[in-house]
Write a protein that holds these residues in place. Structure first.
Motif, mmCIF file in Angstrom:
data_model
loop_
_atom_site.group_PDB
_atom_site.id
_atom_site.type_symbol
_atom_site.label_atom_id
_atom_site.label_comp_id
_atom_site.label_asym_id
_atom_site.label_seq_id
_atom_site.Cartn_x
_atom_site.Cartn_y
_atom_site.Cartn_z
ATOM 1 N N GLN A 44 0.351 4.331 -2.523
ATOM 2 C CA GLN A 44 0.156 5.727 -2.124
ATOM 3 C C GLN A 44 1.188 6.638 -2.774
ATOM 4 O O GLN A 44 0.905 7.811 -3.052
ATOM 5 C CB GLN A 44 0.198 5.864 -0.603
ATOM 6 C CG GLN A 44 -0.922 5.129 0.129
ATOM 7 C CD GLN A 44 -2.321 5.547 -0.324
ATOM 8 O OE1 GLN A 44 -2.551 6.668 -0.782
ATOM 9 N NE2 GLN A 44 -3.269 4.625 -0.201
ATOM 10 N N GLN A 68 -7.969 4.915 -0.367
ATOM 11 C CA GLN A 68 -8.072 3.624 0.305
ATOM 12 C C GLN A 68 -9.321 2.875 -0.146
ATOM 13 O O GLN A 68 -10.220 3.450 -0.743
ATOM 14 C CB GLN A 68 -8.100 3.828 1.822
ATOM 15 C CG GLN A 68 -6.814 4.420 2.383
ATOM 16 C CD GLN A 68 -6.870 4.672 3.877
ATOM 17 O OE1 GLN A 68 -7.931 4.932 4.425
ATOM 18 N NE2 GLN A 68 -5.725 4.593 4.536
ATOM 19 N N LYS A 97 -8.984 2.801 -4.040
ATOM 20 C CA LYS A 97 -7.843 2.046 -4.541
ATOM 21 C C LYS A 97 -8.290 0.952 -5.504
ATOM 22 O O LYS A 97 -7.677 0.737 -6.557
ATOM 23 C CB LYS A 97 -7.074 1.441 -3.363
ATOM 24 C CG LYS A 97 -5.860 0.622 -3.775
ATOM 25 C CD LYS A 97 -5.093 0.127 -2.552
ATOM 26 C CE LYS A 97 -3.899 -0.727 -2.965
ATOM 27 N NZ LYS A 97 -3.123 -1.194 -1.795
ATOM 28 N N ASP A 146 0.821 -1.213 0.000
ATOM 29 C CA ASP A 146 0.000 0.000 0.000
ATOM 30 C C ASP A 146 0.852 1.258 0.000
ATOM 31 O O ASP A 146 0.452 2.280 -0.572
ATOM 32 C CB ASP A 146 -0.943 0.012 1.199
ATOM 33 C CG ASP A 146 -1.966 1.140 1.100
ATOM 34 O OD1 ASP A 146 -2.784 1.112 0.161
ATOM 35 O OD2 ASP A 146 -1.918 2.061 1.940
#
Length: 573
Positions: free
Chosen positions: A518, A534, A538, A514
């Motif tokens: 990001q 998120q 995502k 993750d």
């Protein structure tokens, strides 16, 4: 027509004209617009009535007047914007509607949902491929150390606002702010070099970018994929669009001199915006006024055969290096927002069939091809997008690279083999915009491409993205701003190369790591992002990276979106 029928028909026109260009939130048929009380049968009756009534010129004016009233009453936009946008769009949109092949069930399926009808125009047409066997697919071979590398400057979505005024309201009631007549909604003045808001760029920022790249070459060539004018679509005229074309083309020639430039047509070049009728529409309604002006401005960059097809339909091909051919597509013929496609959505202008012919000739002549265009294929009408995907799959050995813009964001679309949807075979690179619209730093892209030598693959080896950090630049408005390298794809993402399999591997790493995702999310917004992406955000972004064709979720089966409506990417254009 009864008063109630006129109101609904005018409301329909208002929503179709104003909503796509508004900054308002919510779905097209938000219940607050009053359509929750309209039954499916009533909707179909209204569409039939609209078709009949618009045959009469006086009714066109009545419907347009009501559209303005509906727009104002429902606060779809500011009153002045309502008046201007309906006035600008009414003739062309109503003419396209009258000439269209739409059935009431299709329109009402769009407005009220699938229970009332099916909206998916053009879903059944297929392009014809030559009966020539596809050559065996071979994995890409890295160039030998020391092989020539070409640097290709990529510019897209400049969006010059001639009314940008430093110190003007950065937040306002209109769809575009930072202008000398913006209606302030808060005390937030715009910066000298640009602003993080719903604003486009002043000319001095664009000129600063071109000054920077003129001294930071050399560049083998420039790919320029359109969207020259600003987002003040409710007040634009043809003469203003042509003025922007002339001025920005002139600046590129001034600063880049002899470097060859290969442009593509954006959706904002026309007036009204997104209005690109097929070549079968003649006279004042055609796009001839735009294409002929482009051919005049770009004649120093393009040979005569390319200028001829540009004048006809806004696309062209030309040989740009030994063993390398360029194809510039007019992606407005696949654009969902192009209302003229209502009269011909089956390969408008024969562009895809023409593309097949160009690619087959290139295959026969052992040429590689670069494809440039404005709108990415995954955002096109479904039928067009799937046919294009099929063409890319067939000619994977010929198409060395694809380059697009339009979204203003830094992203890509992976293409897989059609048989198994498991082998990545091509990537559509989507470069970030020059403009700040919305909440972005200004930026541009440089592609590093396998260079000019015998047997070159001409594939993308890496790319670099440069930005102007507005936070820093606006602190010292009188000083020369510093355009900086934001990142290099290979170094930042730890990629061995930039082949399709490497981008597929990167997407897999996004799922596992993750923090890496990001980082992508930060770069996706050109280094200015106010929120963390998120969960569903995502999932939607990763699904879009995998999906080079519209409305296809099969490559997202391991994500939560399979069987659900795909989360759309931001619409900034």
């Amino acid at each position: 027509m009864t008063h109630r029928m006129l109101w609904y028909i005018g409301g329909l026109l208002a929503l179709l004209v104003v909503w796509p260009y508004s900054t308002g939130q919510g779905p097209l048929m938000d219940m607050r617009y009053g359509w929750s009380n309209v039954t499916c049968s009533t909707c179909k009756a209204l569409v039939i009535a609209l078709d009949i009534s618009l045959q009469v010129e006086s009714n066109m004016e009545l419907v347009a007047e009501v559209a303005v009233k509906v727009c104002k009453t429902l606060h779809l936009e500011e009153e002045g914007v309502c008046q201007q946008v309906v006035e600008l769009f009414k003739h062309e949109m109503i003419t396209a509607w009258v000439m269209s092949v739409l059935r009431p069930s299709e329109v009402c399926g769009l407005l009220l949902g699938r229970d009332c009808g099916h909206w998916d125009i053009g879903s059944e047409w297929n392009i014809t491929l030559p009966p020539v066997p596809k050559p065996p697919a071979h994995p890409p071979v890295p160039p030998q150390p020391g092989s020539p590398v070409s640097r290709v400057l990529f510019l897209t979505d400049i969006h010059w606002d001639h009314s940008y005024s430093p110190g003007s309201p950065a937040t306002c009631k209109e769809p575009l702010c930072c202008r000398n007549h913006s209606t302030s909604s808060s005390h937030n003045p715009s910066g000298y070099w640009g602003e993080y808001s719903t604003c486009d760029l002043p000319l001095h920022t664009i000129e600063s970018l071109l000054q920077h790249v003129s001294t930071n070459g050399p560049f083998e060539r420039v790919y320029w994929t359109g969207d020259i004018p600003a987002h003040n679509v409710w007040e634009q005229t043809r003469s203003q669009q042509l003025g922007a074309l002339t001025i920005i083309t002139g600046l590129i020639k001034k600063y880049l001199g002899p470097v060859p430039v290969y442009p593509a047509v954006g959706n904002h070049e026309s007036a009204p915006v997104n209005s690109f009728p097929p070549p079968s529409v003649y006279g004042n309604l055609s796009s001839g006024w735009l294409y002929h002006a482009m051919a005049q401005e770009w004649q120093g960059w393009l040979p005569h055969p390319a200028l001829e097809t540009l004048r006809t339909a806004g696309f062209y091909t030309t040989r740009i290096a030994p063993g390398l051919r360029l194809v510039s597509l007019n992606m407005n013929f696949c654009a969902i927002e192009n209302f003229w496609l209502l009269i011909n959505y089956t390969d408008p202008a024969g562009q895809l069939q023409w593309l097949v012919g160009v690619l087959q000739d290139a295959e026969n002549n052992h040429e590689k091809v670069h494809i440039i265009g404005h709108i990415p294929p995954g955002l096109c009408l479904k039928s067009w997008s799937w046919n294009y995907y099929r063409i890319v799959s067939r000619y994977e050995g010929t198409i060395a690279a694809q380059f697009f813009g339009h979204t203003h964001l830094d992203e890509f679309e992976i293409f897989y083999d059609e048989e198994t949807l498991s082998r990545p075979l091509s990537v559509a690179f989507i470069a970030p915009s020059v403009t700040t619209f919305i909440n972005l730093n200004p930026g541009f892209r440089v592609y590093l491409v396998d260079g000019e030598y015998p047997e070159s693959s001409h594939v993308v080896l890496d790319h670099e993205t440069y930005i102007l950090n507005l936070t820093e630049a606006n602190k010292k408005p009188q000083e020369k701003p510093q355009w900086i390298l934001l990142y290099s794809a290979l170094r930042t993402y730890g990629m061995k190369s930039a082949y399709p399999s490497d981008w597929e591997d990167l997407v897999q790493r996004f799922l596992r790591d993750d923090q890496l995702f990001q980082t992508f999310w930060y770069l996706y917004h050109k280094g200015h992002v106010g929120e963390v992406c998120q969960e569903s955000c995502k999932t939607g972004v990763i699904c879009a990276l995998r999906t080079g064709r519209s409305s296809d979720l099969r490559l997202c089966k391991d994500l939560d979106v399979y069987g659900k409506p795909a989360q759309k990417r931001k619409s900034l254009c």
